[in-house]
Scaffold this active site. Sequence first.
Site, short mmCIF file in Angstrom:
data_model
loop_
_atom_site.label_atom_id
_atom_site.label_comp_id
_atom_site.label_asym_id
_atom_site.label_seq_id
_atom_site.Cartn_x
_atom_site.Cartn_y
_atom_site.Cartn_z
N HIS A 234 33.60 75.10 108.37
CA HIS A 234 32.15 75.03 108.59
C HIS A 234 31.77 75.63 109.94
CE1 HIS A 234 29.53 73.41 105.62
NE2 HIS A 234 30.27 72.34 105.39
N GLN B 121 25.68 71.80 109.47
CA GLN B 121 25.09 71.08 108.34
C GLN B 121 23.88 70.25 108.71
OE1 GLN B 121 28.89 69.38 106.61
NE2 GLN B 121 27.91 70.23 104.79
N GLY C 157 32.93 63.32 106.77
CA GLY C 157 33.04 64.42 107.71
C GLY C 157 31.73 65.18 107.74
N CYS D 198 30.80 69.34 98.58
CA CYS D 198 30.10 69.58 99.84
C CYS D 198 28.76 68.89 99.87
CB CYS D 198 29.90 71.08 100.02
SG CYS D 198 29.14 71.55 101.59
N LEU D 199 28.46 68.24 100.99
CA LEU D 199 27.15 67.62 101.16
C LEU D 199 26.05 68.67 101.08
CD1 LEU D 199 27.79 65.12 104.10
CD2 LEU D 199 27.35 64.53 101.72
N HIS E 140 38.35 71.63 106.46
CA HIS E 140 37.00 71.81 105.94
C HIS E 140 35.99 71.96 107.07
CE1 HIS E 140 38.57 70.97 102.12
NE2 HIS E 140 38.30 69.69 102.02
N GLU E 141 36.08 71.05 108.03
CA GLU E 141 35.07 71.06 109.10
C GLU E 141 35.24 72.28 110.00
OE1 GLU E 141 32.71 69.13 108.52
OE2 GLU E 141 33.88 68.09 107.01
#
Length: 229
Positions: free
Chosen positions: A164, A76, A71, A118-119, A160-161
Amino acid sequence: MRDKSTSSDAPAPAATEAPQAPSAARKIYPIVKYGDAVLEKPGAPIKKFDAELEQLAEDMFASMYAAQGVGLAAPQIGLSLRIAVVDVTGGKNPEARIVLANPEVVHAEGEVREEEGCLSIPGFRGYVLRPQFVTIKAQNAKGETFEIRGENLLARAFCHEIDHLNGILFLQHLSMLKRDLINGRSRSSGNKASGRCRSGCESFSAGRPPSRFPRSNISSHKLTLKLLA
């Protein structure tokens, strides 16, 4: 978000994008790291649906796969826009590719506390309470409105997204002690992390799944997906 599904099943393709063309050149965006202001800023709504947006979605998928993610949200990659991509199969099934433009949660039920990462905050994980089931209303890259229902991993990825896109990082869902630990380690590693964390979701990232994380078997989740007039 940092996790990887072992399932190769996929939801109905109405809200997904066409499979990647192997010969198409894709831009790989670097992942913005924690401390960048764009991660704590709500994204602007998508108003123009054209070839440029479709190209952006494809580049986001490519960037997500390159980072071993499942995702990725536009903030990001440094773009303050309300668009995210999700593929809980990690690229194993093209039909699992979902574009979420201007997404919103219209229904949620149940609660599950599981580990997330998290990335944008590499090397850190924490347990976060999320709905077990969610129904999302969004638009795909062509501007078509749809609803999709997800369970467990997919539901968590959606939440999650969307976090963001609202300028929220998963840190906000953690205890103050855990936040302080992450902030301290981030500063010591050279990241310009703010001392006050007011945000908190993340983008899914692949990698070794935590032992307690529920595996995502999309066919068993009874996903529903329909285009809306």
